[in-house]
Design an enzyme around this catalytic site. Structure first.
Site, mmCIF file in Angstrom:
data_model
loop_
_atom_site.group_PDB
_atom_site.id
_atom_site.type_symbol
_atom_site.label_atom_id
_atom_site.label_comp_id
_atom_site.label_asym_id
_atom_site.label_seq_id
_atom_site.Cartn_x
_atom_site.Cartn_y
_atom_site.Cartn_z
ATOM 1 N N GLN A 67 0.847 -1.211 0.000
ATOM 2 C CA GLN A 67 0.000 0.000 0.000
ATOM 3 C C GLN A 67 0.875 1.251 0.000
ATOM 4 O O GLN A 67 1.793 1.375 0.809
ATOM 5 C CB GLN A 67 -0.908 -0.005 1.246
ATOM 6 N N HIS A 121 -8.539 1.862 -0.556
ATOM 7 C CA HIS A 121 -9.007 1.919 -1.949
ATOM 8 C C HIS A 121 -9.016 0.519 -2.533
ATOM 9 O O HIS A 121 -8.194 -0.321 -2.176
ATOM 10 C CB HIS A 121 -8.123 2.840 -2.802
ATOM 11 N N HIS A 174 -8.726 -1.378 -6.089
ATOM 12 C CA HIS A 174 -8.381 -1.276 -7.502
ATOM 13 C C HIS A 174 -9.353 -2.158 -8.274
ATOM 14 O O HIS A 174 -9.504 -3.343 -7.961
ATOM 15 C CB HIS A 174 -6.968 -1.817 -7.765
HETATM 16 P P1 AMP Z 1 -1.637 1.342 -3.657
HETATM 17 O O1 AMP Z 1 -0.237 1.007 -4.065
HETATM 18 O O2 AMP Z 1 -2.506 0.137 -3.574
HETATM 19 O O3 AMP Z 1 -1.653 2.168 -2.389
HETATM 20 O O4 AMP Z 1 -2.233 2.180 -4.839
HETATM 21 C C1 AMP Z 1 -2.221 3.566 -4.906
HETATM 22 C C2 AMP Z 1 -2.654 3.908 -6.301
HETATM 23 O O5 AMP Z 1 -3.033 5.269 -6.318
HETATM 24 C C3 AMP Z 1 -1.583 3.729 -7.370
HETATM 25 O O6 AMP Z 1 -2.059 2.822 -8.365
HETATM 26 C C4 AMP Z 1 -1.387 5.140 -7.926
HETATM 27 O O7 AMP Z 1 -1.144 5.160 -9.314
HETATM 28 C C5 AMP Z 1 -2.709 5.799 -7.573
HETATM 29 N N1 AMP Z 1 -2.676 7.235 -7.412
HETATM 30 C C6 AMP Z 1 -1.855 7.976 -6.626
HETATM 31 N N2 AMP Z 1 -2.170 9.279 -6.696
HETATM 32 C C7 AMP Z 1 -3.239 9.366 -7.531
HETATM 33 C C8 AMP Z 1 -4.038 10.455 -8.000
HETATM 34 N N3 AMP Z 1 -3.806 11.720 -7.641
HETATM 35 N N4 AMP Z 1 -5.043 10.167 -8.865
HETATM 36 C C9 AMP Z 1 -5.293 8.904 -9.249
HETATM 37 N N5 AMP Z 1 -4.579 7.841 -8.816
HETATM 38 C C10 AMP Z 1 -3.567 8.067 -7.985
#
Ligand code: AMP
Ligand code: ZN
Length: 114
Positions: free
Chosen positions: A94, A100, A102
């Site tokens: 994370q 969140h 996906h």
């Molecule tokens: P995780 O690694 O599961 O915490 O995923 C975080 C996700 O958030 C990653 O896939 C990023 O590409 C995405 N992310 C980070 N900042 C943004 C943003 N401002 N808008 C859309 N996606 C984002």
């Protein structure tokens, strides 16, 4: 929560490509898509990760999985299938500390994940 990027997206303070929104959740396109369709579904309230979900979140969890995921899968035309993933904590990979999910689709997924 101050300084939480996804809280700011949920409130509209930071722009995103929103694909769905209601009073409980928001869903928007991931900035770095890992599949042709890559949407993040978040609760509007700040929850750190799936590890923090509890008794008070049953309606939220049910709403995400019983309403939002199937609705988006249909709208985004993921009839061949999709994957829903949540990363929690350091070992889970994370990077944004606001819960969140996906929603990934549009290509064949590998298992196991890396
Ligand atoms: P995780 O690694 O599961 O915490 O995923 C975080 C996700 O958030 C990653 O896939 C990023 O590409 C995405 N992310 C980070 N900042 C943004 C943003 N401002 N808008 C859309 N996606 C984002
Ligand atoms: Zn937050």
């Amino acid at each position: 929560m101050a300084d939480c990027i996804f809280c700011k997206i949920a409130s509209g303070e930071i722009p995103s490509t929103m694909v769905y929104e209601d009073d409980m959740v928001a869903a928007f396109k991931d900035l770095e898509p890992q599949a042709p369709t890559h949407v993040l579904i978040i609760p509007k309230k700040h929850v750190v990760s799936a590890a923090e979900l509890g008794d008070g979140d049953r309606e939220l969890a049910a709403h995400i999985f019983c309403d939002v995921v199937p609705k988006l899968a249909k709208e985004l035309k993921l009839s061949k299938g999709f994957r829903v993933v949540t990363n929690a904590g350091e070992d889970g990979g994370q990077t944004v500390m606001h819960l969140h999910f996906h929603l990934l689709g549009g290509r064949s997924m590998q298992w196991p994940p890396g």
